[in-house]
Write an enzyme that holds these catalytic residues in place. Structure first.
Site, PDB file in Angstrom:
ATOM      1  N   SER A 212      71.028 122.928  15.817  1.00  0.00           N
ATOM      2  CA  SER A 212      70.344 124.210  15.612  1.00  0.00           C
ATOM      3  C   SER A 212      71.191 125.436  15.929  1.00  0.00           C
ATOM      4  O   SER A 212      70.738 126.559  15.695  1.00  0.00           O
ATOM      5  CB  SER A 212      69.051 124.250  16.437  1.00  0.00           C
ATOM      6  OG  SER A 212      68.088 123.390  15.874  1.00  0.00           O
ATOM      7  N   ILE A 213      72.394 125.269  16.442  1.00  0.00           N
ATOM      8  CA  ILE A 213      73.289 126.420  16.556  1.00  0.00           C
ATOM      9  C   ILE A 213      73.592 126.952  15.155  1.00  0.00           C
ATOM     10  O   ILE A 213      73.988 128.114  14.986  1.00  0.00           O
ATOM     11  CB  ILE A 213      74.571 126.041  17.307  1.00  0.00           C
ATOM     12  CG1 ILE A 213      74.241 125.595  18.734  1.00  0.00           C
ATOM     13  CG2 ILE A 213      75.549 127.207  17.367  1.00  0.00           C
ATOM     14  CD1 ILE A 213      75.456 125.149  19.539  1.00  0.00           C
TER      15      ILE A 213
END
Length: 590
Positions: A212-213
């Protein structure tokens, strides 16, 4: 030919203009002496005595003043018939005048030797440097850097211990970590294995899923297009994605905007689809309970009980989130719009802006918005962003391309044994969790965002001139994103949550924790931003801790703060707390 060479080691001087001038005077005198002898008609066209010199000094500060002086005596050039022969001894025998000249030359050579020795002694004095303001700043910075590196030895030892703890506690096969302070990488390391089967160790160059970065990196693309005017984040998403169906809540048409999507307020579902069945059950129950007032009251109570059970069920699902089927999709989606078909026809989980639900599918819709606004495929757009940011080891998570230093990903089976992660295809969620990278690239991205956040353009004092060096310090270049835009991204949005830190809220593509210090000698919460990630066989965190100082960049041109990036090749490893502890350790050592 008789050669007498006077060689002395090279002399250096900085402000020795007068000394250099005296030497040139001596050399000039030697030339005059040679010319005088020639005019006495004692010589043939070739001089019998001449001096050879090294090239004159080019740079008085750093070049040798001279290397050697060679005096050459050539008796064959003499008119031996007149003065240099003795009668009765043959034409090749030297007379008294020749011996006299050699005697004079010997005396002269002794004097020259003494003069050069004295001159050398004066030149061996430590040279005087001409320093300008820039040199002083560089020297000061180098000393400070050396001092900091010495201090960071202790910080690195503490950080290594924390990293090994989280690795051992979770049984992670491999972990990579990198830390930068004030924009410079001060520590990077790999622990464990990037490939367990082949015993290949992890290193800071190991490329893994960042999960999710990817949302934070995609947010940079949103910000750029927002600034350029190509994207209006408050317009309905159908303006950019006409194929996305209109949404309704309780029979009323609602509007979803990009601003809502980047803060998880749009009502788009996540991987869990069980809410749809619950909504249908609640709808049927409500219709039955509308028959009478008594039943209505009773139905409200039941509805409340159902809601509590629903929340409890959702909490249970969160524990088993990685078991959701959509995590394990292994088919390739040819485009972003094709990926929308996974959820575009599903009802909203809640009315837009009335609730918060962390959703990766919502970011797939964001990527479709970017594609429509830029009028180019999202894949091409995001790869261009990687290049602009200088992320040379960041990629789309594709199986076919050769990606050097790519690590393997792992999961644990029901018995707790380590096994290879199943094959998945993340093409349905590029923007929300489909990128690969290493910790060095993440550090670079974090510093680019921190620099953009702190940058302050200043017309005055942006350049510094020195009269001695005539050097100028160039103004700091602007950030990748404008400061006011970064402040919007890194400000908490009301009604949001930050699941990896209860003290924070969600901003726009980032989790944000505001500074808080309520009671003396008690808990102190620092301002920082971060984003964590979880994918099949991977866990990640990118954390940015700006310094407390309110000073801006001014002419220094460096981001002020600590950036920490951590990647693990196993899922469900919480890394945010460890990253925050490490960031504070490095900050304390300054």
């Amino acid at each position: 030919m008789y050669n007498v060479a006077l060689c002395r080691k090279s002399c250096q001087a900085l402000a020795g203009a007068s000394l250099c001038g005296d030497l040139r005077g001596f050399l000039l005198s030697s030339r005059i002496f040679s010319t005088w002898i020639k005019r006495t008609h004692l010589l043939n066209p070739k001089p019998w005595l001449r001096a050879k010199f090294s090239s004159p000094c080019v740079n008085d500060n750093i070049q040798p003043l001279f290397r050697s002086i060679r005096i050459v005596v050539n008796p064959t050039a003499l008119n031996t018939k007149k003065l240099f022969t003795s009668r009765g001894h043959g034409p090749h025998q030297t007379g008294w005048l020749y011996r006299a000249v050699l005697g004079v030359v010997t005396v002269v050579l002794c004097g020259v030797t003494w003069g050069i020795s004295r001159f050398q002694t004066q030149c061996e004095v430590e040279p005087r440097e001409t320093k300008n303001v820039l040199n002083l700043e560089i020297e000061k910075g180098n000393k400070l850097s050396a001092r900091k590196e010495k201090n960071f030895v202790v910080a690195i030892e503490k950080a290594q211990d924390l990293a090994k703890r989280i690795k051992d506690e979770t049984g992670t096969p491999g972990l990579t970590i990198a830390v930068s302070v004030n924009g410079q990488l001060v520590w990077s390391e790999g622990l464990g294995y990037a490939d367990v089967e082949n015993r290949l160790p992890c290193s800071p160059d190991t490329v893994l899923r960042i999960a999710s970065i990817s949302k934070s990196i995609t947010m940079a693309a949103v910000a750029r297009m927002w600034e350029s005017g190509d994207l209006d984040i408050d317009k309905p998403i159908q303006h950019y994605v006409p194929s996305f169906p209109e949404k309704y809540w309780n029979g009323e048409k609602v509007t979803i905007t990009t601003r809502q999507l980047v803060s998880h307020l749009g009502g788009i579902r996540h991987y869990d689809k069980s809410y749809i069945q619950k909504q249908e059950e609640n709808k049927r129950e409500k219709e039955e309970n509308n028959k009478t007032n008594e039943q209505l009251v009773k139905g409200d109570n039941q509805s409340g009980k159902t809601f509590v059970q629903s929340v409890s069920g959702e909490n249970q699902k969160k524990k088993d989130e990685m078991e959701q089927k959509e995590y394990y999709i292994n088919r390739t989606y040819k485009s972003v719009t094709e990926g929308l078909k996974l959820f575009q026809d599903d009802p909203l989980v809640h009315k837009p802006e009335s609730g918060f639900l962390y959703t990766t599918h919502g970011w797939t819709l964001v990527s479709a918005v970017l594609e429509g606004a830029a009028k180019m495929p999202f894949e091409k757009l995001i790869v261009s962003l990687f290049q602009d940011l200088g992320l040379e080891n960041t990629y789309l998570d594709k199986h076919a391309p050769l990606i050097y230093h790519r690590g393997r990903h792992y999961v644990k089976n029901k018995k707790g044994r380590l096994i290879n992660a199943p094959y998945v295809d993340n093409s349905y969620k590029w923007a929300g969790g489909g990128f690969l990278s290493n910790v060095k690239d993440l550090i670079k991205f974090g510093n680019a965002m921190l620099y953009s956040f702190q940058f302050q353009d200043s017309d005055s004092g942006s350049s510094l001139h020195s009269k001695e060096s005539h050097c100028a310090i160039r103004p700091s270049p602007p950030g990748f994103i404008m400061p006011e835009t970064m402040r919007a991204l890194w400000s908490p949005v009301k009604g949001t949550q930050m699941s990896w830190d209860s003290d924070g809220l969600y901003g726009m593509g980032w989790g944000v924790v505001l500074e808080k210090y309520e009671y003396g000698h008690c808990k102190e919460v620092r301002y920082y931003v971060s984003h964590t990630g979880g994918a099949i066989g991977a866990s990640s965190v990118l954390l940015i801790l700006p310094f407390k100082s309110e000073d801006h960049l001014s002419s220094e041109g460096i981001p002020k703060g600590v950036v920490v990036a951590m990647l693990a090749n196993m899922m469900s490893v919480g890394l945010n707390r460890t990253a925050l502890q490490i960031a504070k350790i490095f900050e304390e050592e300054l």
